[in-house]
Design a protein around this motif. Structure first.
Motif, PDB file in Angstrom:
ATOM      1  N   ILE A 104     126.654  -1.784  50.237  1.00  0.00           N
ATOM      2  CA  ILE A 104     127.480  -2.676  49.416  1.00  0.00           C
ATOM      3  C   ILE A 104     126.696  -3.104  48.179  1.00  0.00           C
ATOM      4  CG2 ILE A 104     128.612  -4.929  49.340  1.00  0.00           C
ATOM      5  CD1 ILE A 104     129.227  -4.577  52.329  1.00  0.00           C
ATOM      6  N   MET A 105     125.404  -3.360  48.359  1.00  0.00           N
ATOM      7  CA  MET A 105     124.556  -3.716  47.231  1.00  0.00           C
ATOM      8  C   MET A 105     124.475  -2.567  46.234  1.00  0.00           C
ATOM      9  SD  MET A 105     120.455  -4.381  47.189  1.00  0.00           S
ATOM     10  CE  MET A 105     119.599  -4.047  45.651  1.00  0.00           C
ATOM     11  N   LEU A 106     124.383  -1.320  46.733  1.00  0.00           N
ATOM     12  CA  LEU A 106     124.345  -0.171  45.831  1.00  0.00           C
ATOM     13  C   LEU A 106     125.605  -0.119  44.979  1.00  0.00           C
ATOM     14  CD1 LEU A 106     122.913   2.860  47.887  1.00  0.00           C
ATOM     15  CD2 LEU A 106     121.714   0.990  46.766  1.00  0.00           C
ATOM     16  N   ALA A 107     126.759  -0.354  45.611  1.00  0.00           N
ATOM     17  CA  ALA A 107     128.016  -0.336  44.870  1.00  0.00           C
ATOM     18  C   ALA A 107     128.043  -1.433  43.809  1.00  0.00           C
ATOM     19  CB  ALA A 107     129.190  -0.492  45.832  1.00  0.00           C
ATOM     20  N   ALA A 108     127.558  -2.630  44.171  1.00  0.00           N
ATOM     21  CA  ALA A 108     127.510  -3.737  43.211  1.00  0.00           C
ATOM     22  C   ALA A 108     126.592  -3.396  42.038  1.00  0.00           C
ATOM     23  CB  ALA A 108     127.040  -5.010  43.905  1.00  0.00           C
ATOM     24  N   CYS A 109     125.442  -2.809  42.354  1.00  0.00           N
ATOM     25  CA  CYS A 109     124.512  -2.384  41.296  1.00  0.00           C
ATOM     26  C   CYS A 109     125.149  -1.301  40.428  1.00  0.00           C
ATOM     27  CB  CYS A 109     123.219  -1.859  41.906  1.00  0.00           C
ATOM     28  SG  CYS A 109     122.170  -3.124  42.645  1.00  0.00           S
ATOM     29  N   GLY A 110     125.934  -0.420  41.058  1.00  0.00           N
ATOM     30  CA  GLY A 110     126.617   0.621  40.301  1.00  0.00           C
ATOM     31  C   GLY A 110     127.603   0.033  39.311  1.00  0.00           C
ATOM     32  N   ILE A 111     128.350  -0.998  39.730  1.00  0.00           N
ATOM     33  CA  ILE A 111     129.299  -1.650  38.831  1.00  0.00           C
ATOM     34  C   ILE A 111     128.571  -2.304  37.663  1.00  0.00           C
ATOM     35  CG2 ILE A 111     130.955  -3.546  38.648  1.00  0.00           C
ATOM     36  CD1 ILE A 111     131.752  -2.941  41.563  1.00  0.00           C
ATOM     37  N   VAL A 112     127.469  -3.013  37.962  1.00  0.00           N
ATOM     38  CA  VAL A 112     126.686  -3.659  36.903  1.00  0.00           C
ATOM     39  C   VAL A 112     126.126  -2.617  35.939  1.00  0.00           C
ATOM     40  CG1 VAL A 112     124.639  -5.048  36.418  1.00  0.00           C
ATOM     41  CG2 VAL A 112     126.122  -5.646  38.336  1.00  0.00           C
ATOM     42  N   THR A 113     125.685  -1.486  36.487  1.00  0.00           N
ATOM     43  CA  THR A 113     125.142  -0.414  35.646  1.00  0.00           C
ATOM     44  C   THR A 113     126.196   0.123  34.687  1.00  0.00           C
ATOM     45  OG1 THR A 113     123.543   0.247  37.340  1.00  0.00           O
ATOM     46  CG2 THR A 113     124.082   1.866  35.654  1.00  0.00           C
ATOM     47  N   LEU A 114     127.406   0.366  35.191  1.00  0.00           N
ATOM     48  CA  LEU A 114     128.452   0.962  34.364  1.00  0.00           C
ATOM     49  C   LEU A 114     129.070  -0.038  33.388  1.00  0.00           C
ATOM     50  CD1 LEU A 114     130.319   3.167  37.004  1.00  0.00           C
ATOM     51  CD2 LEU A 114     128.665   3.908  35.296  1.00  0.00           C
ATOM     52  N   VAL A 115     129.237  -1.288  33.830  1.00  0.00           N
ATOM     53  CA  VAL A 115     129.934  -2.272  32.998  1.00  0.00           C
ATOM     54  C   VAL A 115     128.992  -2.932  31.997  1.00  0.00           C
ATOM     55  CG1 VAL A 115     131.247  -4.428  33.014  1.00  0.00           C
ATOM     56  CG2 VAL A 115     131.667  -2.685  34.772  1.00  0.00           C
ATOM     57  N   TRP A 116     127.832  -3.412  32.469  1.00  0.00           N
ATOM     58  CA  TRP A 116     126.929  -4.159  31.602  1.00  0.00           C
ATOM     59  C   TRP A 116     125.713  -3.339  31.134  1.00  0.00           C
ATOM     60  CZ3 TRP A 116     129.207  -6.832  35.800  1.00  0.00           C
ATOM     61  CH2 TRP A 116     130.061  -7.874  35.439  1.00  0.00           C
ATOM     62  N   ARG A 117     125.613  -2.099  31.583  1.00  0.00           N
ATOM     63  CA  ARG A 117     124.499  -1.225  31.162  1.00  0.00           C
ATOM     64  C   ARG A 117     123.138  -1.851  31.460  1.00  0.00           C
ATOM     65  NH1 ARG A 117     127.530   3.363  30.176  1.00  0.00           N
ATOM     66  NH2 ARG A 117     129.299   2.828  28.846  1.00  0.00           N
ATOM     67  N   MET A 118     123.052  -2.616  32.523  1.00  0.00           N
ATOM     68  CA  MET A 118     121.802  -3.274  32.869  1.00  0.00           C
ATOM     69  C   MET A 118     120.889  -2.283  33.600  1.00  0.00           C
ATOM     70  SD  MET A 118     121.207  -6.818  34.997  1.00  0.00           S
ATOM     71  CE  MET A 118     122.237  -7.766  33.878  1.00  0.00           C
ATOM     72  N   LYS A 119     119.785  -1.926  32.969  1.00  0.00           N
ATOM     73  CA  LYS A 119     118.907  -0.910  33.531  1.00  0.00           C
ATOM     74  C   LYS A 119     118.250  -1.362  34.831  1.00  0.00           C
ATOM     75  CE  LYS A 119     117.906   1.274  29.086  1.00  0.00           C
ATOM     76  NZ  LYS A 119     116.842   1.662  28.099  1.00  0.00           N
ATOM     77  N   LEU A 120     118.045  -2.671  34.981  1.00  0.00           N
ATOM     78  CA  LEU A 120     117.413  -3.168  36.201  1.00  0.00           C
ATOM     79  C   LEU A 120     118.329  -2.963  37.417  1.00  0.00           C
ATOM     80  CD1 LEU A 120     114.627  -4.418  36.623  1.00  0.00           C
ATOM     81  CD2 LEU A 120     115.715  -6.642  36.727  1.00  0.00           C
ATOM     82  N   ALA A 121     119.641  -2.908  37.189  1.00  0.00           N
ATOM     83  CA  ALA A 121     120.568  -2.627  38.286  1.00  0.00           C
ATOM     84  C   ALA A 121     120.381  -1.207  38.787  1.00  0.00           C
ATOM     85  CB  ALA A 121     122.008  -2.845  37.825  1.00  0.00           C
ATOM     86  N   ASP A 122     120.148  -0.278  37.861  1.00  0.00           N
ATOM     87  CA  ASP A 122     119.874   1.110  38.266  1.00  0.00           C
ATOM     88  C   ASP A 122     118.564   1.195  39.031  1.00  0.00           C
ATOM     89  OD1 ASP A 122     120.088   4.046  38.213  1.00  0.00           O
ATOM     90  OD2 ASP A 122     118.411   3.915  36.796  1.00  0.00           O
ATOM     91  N   VAL A 123     117.565   0.411  38.609  1.00  0.00           N
ATOM     92  CA  VAL A 123     116.287   0.370  39.331  1.00  0.00           C
ATOM     93  C   VAL A 123     116.505  -0.119  40.758  1.00  0.00           C
ATOM     94  CG1 VAL A 123     114.016  -0.738  39.439  1.00  0.00           C
ATOM     95  CG2 VAL A 123     114.925   0.031  37.239  1.00  0.00           C
TER      96      VAL A 123
END
Length: 247
Positions: A73-92
């Motif tokens: 579930i955390m991976l999915a949340a990080c995926g949304i943050v990565t795609l929507v806000w382009r936050m590189k730390l979410a991809d990390v």
């Protein structure tokens, strides 16, 4: 809503500094919770009136299963943050959390098989709960493989984010499989909304073990993320200063 904390998380240097302060506390909490929970549950909790001592594997199986699903579930949340806000730390975070989630899924499947032999008479059956957990393991493998197979970092981040988001549909299937289909797997051991069916001397160590697994995941995630942040920011002045301090 105050978004200051959220925006600060997008700063690799701020995350590195604050995570360094959190790590010792989570490490101590993890050690205490795991030691008390596992020793209490594996050695001192009373036997189950039906399963005898074989039930004790729940003190590893249940926490591993909880963490395995929560991490995805955390991976999915990080995926949304990565795609929507382009936050590189979410991809990390996504990349660093995936291997731990895969290991927890494997542990849950392995301990479930060990538990299944004396309980059901077989190590494995293709029922809904076990099969959906196996699919979860393959989803983790897919995320890990995809992140390593694509050389372009931005493209890899988008691809793994999409897979993580699409794969999250498997989580409610895992959770409700015992209600939707006729399976050998028993229902949830305890729920937050209901009084536990087992006595306190059995479910309290289980609760401590679950919390211990979550704090262990937090420790491992922060350590992996800190290393990855240093690697990615190695050309910046602050990262070079930190690398010199550590060397």
């Amino acid at each position: 809503m105050n978004w200051t904390f959220f925006h600060k998380l997008g700063s690799p240097r701020w995350f590195y500094d604050i995570s360094g302060r959190w790590l010792p506390w989570f490490a101590v909490a993890s050690a205490l919770l795991l030691t008390i929970g596992l020793v209490w549950g594996l050695l001192y909790a009373p036997e189950d009136y039906q399963q005898g001592n074989s039930f004790r594997i729940i003190y590893i199986h249940v926490p591993a299963a909880f963490v395995a699903q929560s991490v995805y579930i955390m991976l999915a949340a990080c995926g949304i943050v990565t795609l929507v806000w382009r936050m590189k730390l979410a991809d990390v975070a996504l990349r660093c959390a995936a291997p731990f989630g895969a290991w927890m899924t494997f542990v849950a499947l392995l301990t479930g098989a060990i538990w299944g032999k004396p309980t059901w008479g077989t190590y494995w059956v293709w029922d809904a709960r076990l099969t959906s957990m196996l699919i979860l393991l393959f989803l983790y493998f897919g995320v890990i493989a995809l992140s390593q197979a694509i050389s372009n970092r931005d493209t890899a981040a988008k691809a793994t984010a999409v897979l993580a988001i699409v794969g999250v549909i498997n989580i409610p299937i895992i959770k409700y499989s015992v209600n939707w289909w006729n399976t050998l797997h028993q229902p949830a051991t305890f729920k937050l909304t209901e009084k536990p069916a087992m006595p306190a001397e059995m479910w309290l160590p289980l609760l401590l073990a679950v919390l211990g697994f979550y704090t262990l995941f937090t420790v491992c995630l922060l350590m992996r993320m800190r290393n990855e942040v240093l690697r990615r920011e190695s050309k910046t002045r602050w990262a070079q200063a930190e690398l010199e301090r550590l060397s």
